[in-house]
Design a protein around this motif. Structure first.
Motif, PDB file in Angstrom:
ATOM      1  N   ALA A 179       0.821  -1.218   0.000  1.00 44.83           N
ATOM      2  CA  ALA A 179       0.000   0.000   0.000  1.00 44.83           C
ATOM      3  C   ALA A 179       0.852   1.265   0.000  1.00 44.83           C
ATOM      4  CB  ALA A 179      -0.933   0.007   1.205  1.00 44.83           C
ATOM      5  N   GLU A 180       2.144   1.135   0.285  1.00 40.88           N
ATOM      6  CA  GLU A 180       3.050   2.282   0.290  1.00 40.88           C
ATOM      7  C   GLU A 180       3.599   2.510  -1.121  1.00 40.88           C
ATOM      8  OE1 GLU A 180       3.729   4.246   2.793  1.00 40.88           O
ATOM      9  OE2 GLU A 180       2.946   3.135   4.507  1.00 40.88           O
ATOM     10  N   PRO A 181       3.802   3.759  -1.516  1.00 39.41           N
ATOM     11  CA  PRO A 181       4.399   4.013  -2.842  1.00 39.41           C
ATOM     12  C   PRO A 181       5.734   3.289  -3.002  1.00 39.41           C
ATOM     13  CG  PRO A 181       3.567   6.045  -1.878  1.00 39.41           C
ATOM     14  CD  PRO A 181       3.467   5.006  -0.801  1.00 39.41           C
ATOM     15  N   GLY A 182       5.840   2.461  -4.004  1.00 42.11           N
ATOM     16  CA  GLY A 182       7.064   1.708  -4.256  1.00 42.11           C
ATOM     17  C   GLY A 182       7.217   0.460  -3.423  1.00 42.11           C
ATOM     18  N   GLY A 183       6.334   0.256  -2.433  1.00 38.87           N
ATOM     19  CA  GLY A 183       6.485  -0.870  -1.525  1.00 38.87           C
ATOM     20  C   GLY A 183       6.214  -2.217  -2.149  1.00 38.87           C
ATOM     21  N   GLY A 184       5.508  -2.227  -3.275  1.00 37.89           N
ATOM     22  CA  GLY A 184       5.234  -3.498  -3.932  1.00 37.89           C
ATOM     23  C   GLY A 184       6.487  -4.236  -4.349  1.00 37.89           C
ATOM     24  N   ALA A 185       7.603  -3.510  -4.501  1.00 43.06           N
ATOM     25  CA  ALA A 185       8.851  -4.145  -4.942  1.00 43.06           C
ATOM     26  C   ALA A 185       9.416  -5.096  -3.900  1.00 43.06           C
ATOM     27  CB  ALA A 185       9.891  -3.075  -5.282  1.00 43.06           C
ATOM     28  N   ILE A 186       9.031  -4.924  -2.634  1.00 42.63           N
ATOM     29  CA  ILE A 186       9.559  -5.817  -1.593  1.00 42.63           C
ATOM     30  C   ILE A 186       8.446  -6.515  -0.834  1.00 42.63           C
ATOM     31  CG2 ILE A 186      11.664  -4.450  -1.290  1.00 42.63           C
ATOM     32  CD1 ILE A 186      10.322  -3.498   1.424  1.00 42.63           C
ATOM     33  N   ALA A 187       7.201  -6.356  -1.268  1.00 42.93           N
ATOM     34  CA  ALA A 187       6.077  -6.918  -0.523  1.00 42.93           C
ATOM     35  C   ALA A 187       6.065  -8.439  -0.520  1.00 42.93           C
ATOM     36  CB  ALA A 187       4.753  -6.386  -1.083  1.00 42.93           C
ATOM     37  N   ASP A 188       6.892  -9.080  -1.354  1.00 44.53           N
ATOM     38  CA  ASP A 188       6.934 -10.545  -1.366  1.00 44.53           C
ATOM     39  C   ASP A 188       8.108 -11.100  -0.564  1.00 44.53           C
ATOM     40  OD1 ASP A 188       8.989  -9.782  -3.039  1.00 44.53           O
ATOM     41  OD2 ASP A 188       8.558 -11.262  -4.589  1.00 44.53           O
ATOM     42  N   GLU A 189       8.722 -10.253   0.274  1.00 45.19           N
ATOM     43  CA  GLU A 189       9.834 -10.730   1.102  1.00 45.19           C
ATOM     44  C   GLU A 189       9.288 -11.349   2.401  1.00 45.19           C
ATOM     45  OE1 GLU A 189      12.767 -11.005   0.151  1.00 45.19           O
ATOM     46  OE2 GLU A 189      13.120  -9.512  -1.410  1.00 45.19           O
ATOM     47  N   PRO A 190       9.908 -12.424   2.880  1.00 47.16           N
ATOM     48  CA  PRO A 190       9.459 -13.058   4.116  1.00 47.16           C
ATOM     49  C   PRO A 190       9.909 -12.278   5.355  1.00 47.16           C
ATOM     50  CG  PRO A 190      11.339 -14.231   3.230  1.00 47.16           C
ATOM     51  CD  PRO A 190      11.001 -13.174   2.218  1.00 47.16           C
ATOM     52  N   THR A 191       9.024 -12.163   6.330  1.00 47.16           N
ATOM     53  CA  THR A 191       9.323 -11.471   7.585  1.00 47.16           C
ATOM     54  C   THR A 191       8.883 -12.334   8.755  1.00 47.16           C
ATOM     55  OG1 THR A 191       7.200 -10.312   7.473  1.00 47.16           O
ATOM     56  CG2 THR A 191       9.121  -9.160   6.578  1.00 47.16           C
ATOM     57  N   GLY A 192       9.330 -11.955   9.963  1.00 42.20           N
ATOM     58  CA  GLY A 192       8.973 -12.706  11.158  1.00 42.20           C
ATOM     59  C   GLY A 192       7.540 -12.430  11.590  1.00 42.20           C
ATOM     60  N   VAL A 193       6.914 -13.448  12.183  1.00 42.43           N
ATOM     61  CA  VAL A 193       5.593 -13.326  12.799  1.00 42.43           C
ATOM     62  C   VAL A 193       5.806 -13.241  14.307  1.00 42.43           C
ATOM     63  CG1 VAL A 193       3.418 -14.510  13.247  1.00 42.43           C
ATOM     64  CG2 VAL A 193       4.436 -14.589  10.949  1.00 42.43           C
ATOM     65  N   TRP A 194       5.358 -12.162  14.925  1.00 39.93           N
ATOM     66  CA  TRP A 194       5.677 -11.882  16.329  1.00 39.93           C
ATOM     67  C   TRP A 194       4.549 -12.325  17.248  1.00 39.93           C
ATOM     68  CZ3 TRP A 194       9.838  -8.525  18.354  1.00 39.93           C
ATOM     69  CH2 TRP A 194      10.865  -8.333  17.415  1.00 39.93           C
ATOM     70  N   MET A 195       4.877 -13.251  18.146  1.00 45.03           N
ATOM     71  CA  MET A 195       4.001 -13.604  19.262  1.00 45.03           C
ATOM     72  C   MET A 195       4.521 -12.847  20.482  1.00 45.03           C
ATOM     73  SD  MET A 195       1.746 -15.826  18.100  1.00 45.03           S
ATOM     74  CE  MET A 195       1.689 -14.818  16.592  1.00 45.03           C
ATOM     75  N   ASP A 196       3.991 -11.613  20.686  1.00 49.49           N
ATOM     76  CA  ASP A 196       4.552 -10.736  21.712  1.00 49.49           C
ATOM     77  C   ASP A 196       3.625 -10.528  22.912  1.00 49.49           C
ATOM     78  OD1 ASP A 196       2.671  -9.208  20.441  1.00 49.49           O
ATOM     79  OD2 ASP A 196       3.979  -7.472  20.117  1.00 49.49           O
TER      80      ASP A 196
END
Length: 575
Positions: free
Chosen positions: A186-203
């Protein structure tokens, strides 16, 4: 040896899996031409390369799928281009024309069933740097199976029941959190990295089922199955008296609520992760970041100690809680536990380095087995540069060592890669298996953009040399909250360097470290002055300004301005 700065191979996508997938496609699926009479022979290879203009480094992780090899191993391949190996490690390299042969080092002549070795090398090239099409192990073609495959197979990696992979990231398609991806896209230009894996936080406890519109743990695991992913990264982060030296990430449990931590937090997580439904997933758990390092540096009666950290040291609930988590999660065959080792700007000094490794070893032993730990992670949610290309710890200026500069301040490490590799060796010396691997969180340590140096600093004095050449542009190494000027770092990548299981984005870029002013909330998170851009500092950051961005929300909430800055200052740049 000193490596040149690592560059992401052009055209690479989803770095954790791209090299492996490309190899499967390139190597085709030629059936095994021969098999050892005594066993169903076979092997698989994950080839990961990091290229720059005229050179590259690569790691070749080969897994023996047949009977144990006891008389030495030989790995061979042919380059398609003009690549020339200049040096190597974890094997003896030779090259004739395009043909490369790697034989085992003297200390590694055996290779058990499902065991993996990962020789690496540095090389030169020009033109195309394509991955080799085929690899053989002791003359057997590595197809990823123990027999002919017709039609060709490109199945994802699977692990035998009860047997963990040496590096869970090798060849794995890593889960992309769709909620983070939607925020990024949803951020301008953010689609270029939106398919990168990130951590899921159980905080917090509520995060297990899902809270404030966020998916719960089962939701994420079910989505991973639906997407055909192989690996999910989960941060387990809710200790009693959590993060005793930083109010922004305080938790919901009081210092003495160890019982609730076990029965209401760890046990439900273990029950979910242990569900047979998820047995085919590799689940990486990052267990309780920042906790044990606090018991090394922020206790006692010095000016950096805190009352909260002294209390946690005295009651032992950090150690007990983490040992319990390691024990319960480590009993699940497809779970891979990684423990936090702070970062080089926290534990890199002599007083902290070995003592912290000893504490980690003690807690692992409390869990019942050092084998409950797959590896360790550095720089989680922090900003330490992966490598510093323009100065090293061995440099000196006019007879003054870089270690004496104000920035380094007698630390033995100037970047996360050298720190992680040295810390790994320290832990192996403490009794951990020599196959343990390290993760480095590169989600916000790229430090690109207009302020990134393009060469060494001036040699007028050592401070000018270091300050002019350092890519980490923080005001002080102790600054940690929503740092101004930071950028995305290396994209998630498997086995990028010797001893490193992966570069990861455990801290999702764009999620705040903490609020820049006090904001009431029901998540147990306080206000820390280090998140206030007007704050003048404390002994832990040498009395320097905080360097934090303004108008930040509470930790874990989306921070659009930060995401945009990380995108602008990405290194490597976002294409």
């Amino acid at each position: 040896m000193r490596h040149p700065p690592v560059r992401r191979r052009r055209g690479a996508r989803r770095g954790v899996a791209a090299a492996s997938a490309a190899l499967l496609l390139a190597s085709g699926t030629v059936a095994l031409a021969q098999a050892q009479a005594s066993a169903a022979a076979g092997c698989k290879v994950d080839y990961t390369a990091n290229s720059w203009d005229s050179g590259f480094t690569a790691t070749v992780s080969v897994t023996n799928l047949g009977d144990p090899i006891t008389g030495g191993w030989t790995l061979e391949w042919d380059f398609a281009g003009n690549q020339q190996v200049t040096s190597g490690w974890s094997g003896t390299f030779s090259q004739s024309g395009s043909h490369v042969t790697v034989t085992n080092p003297g200390w590694s002549s055996t290779l058990g069933t499902d065991a993996t070795v990962s020789p690496g090398f540095q090389a030169t090239y020009s033109g195309d740097n394509a991955a080799p099409a085929e690899f053989t192990l002791n003359g057997v073609l590595c197809t990823g199976s123990t027999g002919p495959t017709d039609p060709p197979t490109t199945d994802p990696p699977t692990d035998p029941p009860g047997d963990r992979a040496d590096n869970p990231y090798a060849g794995a398609e890593v889960y992309v959190n769709p909620q983070w991806a939607a925020n990024a896209a949803a951020e301008p230009g953010g689609g270029a990295i939106a398919d990168e894996p990130t951590g899921v936080w159980m905080d917090r406890i509520a995060a297990i089922e899902g809270a404030n519109g966020k998916m719960g743990l089962r939701d994420h695991l079910d989505t991973a199955l639906d997407q055909g992913d192989d690996l999910v990264q989960v941060v387990v982060y809710n200790l009693p008296g959590r993060d005793c030296a930083a109010l922004a990430s305080n938790g919901e449990l009081g210092p003495d609520e160890i019982g609730r931590y076990k029965t209401e937090f760890i046990d439900p997580i273990a029950d979910i992760l242990g569900d047979e439904k998820y047995a085919g997933l590799r689940i990486v758990t990052v267990v309780e970041i920042d906790s044990l390092p606090n018991l090394i540096t922020n206790v006692g009666d010095g000016d950096v100690a805190t009352e909260n950290c002294n209390e946690m040291l005295e009651n032992g609930n950090y150690q007990e809680g983490i040992a319990y988590a390691l024990q319960e999660l480590g009993a699940i065959p497809n779970v891979y536990n990684y423990i936090d080792i702070g970062h080089h700007g926290w534990l890199g000094w002599d007083d902290n380095f070995s003592s912290s490794a000893d504490l980690l070893t003690e807690v692992a032993q409390m869990s019942g087995s050092l084998g409950n730990i797959t590896g360790f992670i550095t720089n989680t949610a922090n900003y330490g540069a992966l490598t510093e290309p323009y100065f090293s710890i061995n440099d000196s200026v006019n007879g003054t060592s870089v270690r004496q500069s104000s920035w380094v301040d007698w630390n033995r490490y100037v970047d996360e890669l050298s720190y992680a590799q040295a810390y790994r060796q320290e832990l192996v010396g403490n009794g951990f298996d020599d196959g343990i691997g390290m993760l480095i969180d590169t989600s916000r340590n790229g430090w690109g953009g207009a302020d990134r140096p393009t060469g060494p600093g001036p040699t007028t004095d050592v401070d000018a040399y270091v300050d002019g050449g350092r890519t980490d542009r923080r005001i002080h190494l102790g600054n940690w909250c929503n740092q101004s000027g930071a950028g995305l770092g290396e994209r998630p990548t498997a086995a990028p360097e010797p001893g490193i299981d992966a570069y990861v984005w455990i801290k999702p870029p764009g999620e705040s470290d903490g609020a820049s002013e006090e904001i009431p909330n029901d998540e147990g998170k306080g206000f820390d002055e280090m998140c206030d851009p007007a704050y003048g500092g404390n002994p832990r950051n040498g009395g320097n300004p905080s360097g934090a961005l303004p108008d930040a929300p509470i930790s874990g909430h989306w921070f659009s301005a930060q995401f945009q800055e990380l995108l602008r200052n990405a290194n490597p740049p976002v294409q």
